[in-house]
Design an enzyme around this catalytic site. Sequence first.
Site, mmCIF file in Angstrom:
data_model
loop_
_atom_site.group_PDB
_atom_site.id
_atom_site.type_symbol
_atom_site.label_atom_id
_atom_site.label_comp_id
_atom_site.label_asym_id
_atom_site.label_seq_id
_atom_site.Cartn_x
_atom_site.Cartn_y
_atom_site.Cartn_z
ATOM 1 N N HIS A 159 7.587 1.343 -10.798
ATOM 2 C CA HIS A 159 6.396 0.896 -10.071
ATOM 3 C C HIS A 159 5.137 1.275 -10.830
ATOM 4 O O HIS A 159 5.099 2.277 -11.540
ATOM 5 C CB HIS A 159 6.355 1.478 -8.652
ATOM 6 C CG HIS A 159 6.548 2.967 -8.584
ATOM 7 N ND1 HIS A 159 7.773 3.565 -8.711
ATOM 8 C CD2 HIS A 159 5.652 3.971 -8.414
ATOM 9 C CE1 HIS A 159 7.641 4.878 -8.612
ATOM 10 N NE2 HIS A 159 6.356 5.146 -8.436
ATOM 11 N N ASN A 205 4.473 6.473 -13.618
ATOM 12 C CA ASN A 205 5.072 7.794 -13.784
ATOM 13 C C ASN A 205 6.529 7.601 -14.193
ATOM 14 O O ASN A 205 7.236 6.783 -13.597
ATOM 15 C CB ASN A 205 4.996 8.585 -12.480
ATOM 16 C CG ASN A 205 3.560 8.867 -12.061
ATOM 17 O OD1 ASN A 205 2.687 9.031 -12.904
ATOM 18 N ND2 ASN A 205 3.303 8.900 -10.766
ATOM 19 N N ARG A 262 0.835 -1.209 0.000
ATOM 20 C CA ARG A 262 0.000 0.000 0.000
ATOM 21 C C ARG A 262 0.868 1.256 0.000
ATOM 22 O O ARG A 262 1.883 1.326 0.700
ATOM 23 C CB ARG A 262 -0.911 0.017 1.241
ATOM 24 C CG ARG A 262 -1.960 -1.052 1.187
ATOM 25 C CD ARG A 262 -3.017 -0.900 2.271
ATOM 26 N NE ARG A 262 -3.758 -2.146 2.403
ATOM 27 C CZ ARG A 262 -4.677 -2.576 1.530
ATOM 28 N NH1 ARG A 262 -5.000 -1.838 0.473
ATOM 29 N NH2 ARG A 262 -5.286 -3.735 1.711
ATOM 30 N N ASP A 263 0.413 2.241 -0.795
ATOM 31 C CA ASP A 263 1.111 3.515 -0.848
ATOM 32 C C ASP A 263 0.966 4.229 0.500
ATOM 33 O O ASP A 263 -0.111 4.236 1.113
ATOM 34 C CB ASP A 263 0.530 4.388 -1.977
ATOM 35 C CG ASP A 263 1.446 5.533 -2.354
ATOM 36 O OD1 ASP A 263 1.978 5.536 -3.470
ATOM 37 O OD2 ASP A 263 1.630 6.454 -1.501
ATOM 38 N N HIS A 296 1.262 2.279 -10.138
ATOM 39 C CA HIS A 296 0.258 2.668 -9.137
ATOM 40 C C HIS A 296 -1.069 2.012 -9.531
ATOM 41 O O HIS A 296 -1.520 2.177 -10.672
ATOM 42 C CB HIS A 296 0.009 4.184 -9.155
ATOM 43 C CG HIS A 296 1.160 5.021 -8.726
ATOM 44 N ND1 HIS A 296 1.223 5.621 -7.488
ATOM 45 C CD2 HIS A 296 2.288 5.407 -9.384
ATOM 46 C CE1 HIS A 296 2.341 6.336 -7.398
ATOM 47 N NE2 HIS A 296 3.003 6.221 -8.541
ATOM 48 N N VAL A 320 10.226 8.188 -6.888
ATOM 49 C CA VAL A 320 11.029 7.051 -6.419
ATOM 50 C C VAL A 320 11.529 6.316 -7.659
ATOM 51 O O VAL A 320 10.716 5.854 -8.486
ATOM 52 C CB VAL A 320 10.211 6.110 -5.512
ATOM 53 C CG1 VAL A 320 11.067 4.911 -5.098
ATOM 54 C CG2 VAL A 320 9.691 6.847 -4.280
HETATM 55 P P1 AMP Z 1 6.006 8.233 -7.931
HETATM 56 O O1 AMP Z 1 5.748 9.672 -7.638
HETATM 57 O O2 AMP Z 1 5.254 7.704 -9.121
HETATM 58 O O3 AMP Z 1 7.491 7.920 -7.990
HETATM 59 O O4 AMP Z 1 5.396 7.427 -6.719
HETATM 60 C C1 AMP Z 1 6.090 7.142 -5.555
HETATM 61 C C2 AMP Z 1 5.062 6.734 -4.538
HETATM 62 O O5 AMP Z 1 5.716 6.054 -3.489
HETATM 63 C C3 AMP Z 1 4.293 7.890 -3.907
HETATM 64 O O6 AMP Z 1 2.908 7.734 -4.172
HETATM 65 C C4 AMP Z 1 4.625 7.777 -2.417
HETATM 66 O O7 AMP Z 1 3.523 8.086 -1.610
HETATM 67 C C5 AMP Z 1 5.020 6.320 -2.300
HETATM 68 N N1 AMP Z 1 5.938 5.989 -1.229
HETATM 69 C C6 AMP Z 1 7.109 6.602 -0.915
HETATM 70 N N2 AMP Z 1 7.705 5.967 0.104
HETATM 71 C C7 AMP Z 1 6.906 4.932 0.446
HETATM 72 C C8 AMP Z 1 6.957 3.891 1.430
HETATM 73 N N3 AMP Z 1 7.982 3.803 2.285
HETATM 74 N N4 AMP Z 1 5.942 2.990 1.476
HETATM 75 C C9 AMP Z 1 4.898 3.084 0.636
HETATM 76 N N5 AMP Z 1 4.785 4.026 -0.329
HETATM 77 C C10 AMP Z 1 5.763 4.933 -0.409
#
Ligand code: AMP
Length: 114
Positions: free
Chosen positions: A100, A87, A29-30, A102, A96
Amino acid sequence: MSDTIFSKIIRREIPADIVYENDEVLAFRDLNPQAPVHVLFIPKKPLATLNDATLADEALLGNLLLAVADYAKQEGFAERGYRAVINCNEDGGQTVFHLHVHLLAGRRLSWPPG
Ligand code: AMP
């Protein structure tokens, strides 16, 4: 590729709410959910962005998307619908740098995204 927070989750070095796993894919989960269901599907193989995938990753990318659909069916919202988003880099809003997908579900999502 440098180590990211998602690699640490794969290695179980930091906690995450893991909801799905197979040989190649992990889903959790995000931390900052944007919908009632917001799950991130990541390959265990470290690929920084979609741009870094090659033909050798063809099956892995298929596995990643099929995992999303499997999970949606398993959780009962596949028919109602959901969105799967990747993304990529700065303009795509990637923060990140471990590839990944979403998975967003549980509310009507608007289009186009901002
Ligand atoms: P993006 O902006 O597409 O790179 O998405 C990165 C996602 O990772 C964001 O929606 C963050 O909320 C999520 N995120 C960052 N760190 C963590 C974590 N430790 N556990 C779960 N989700 C995370």
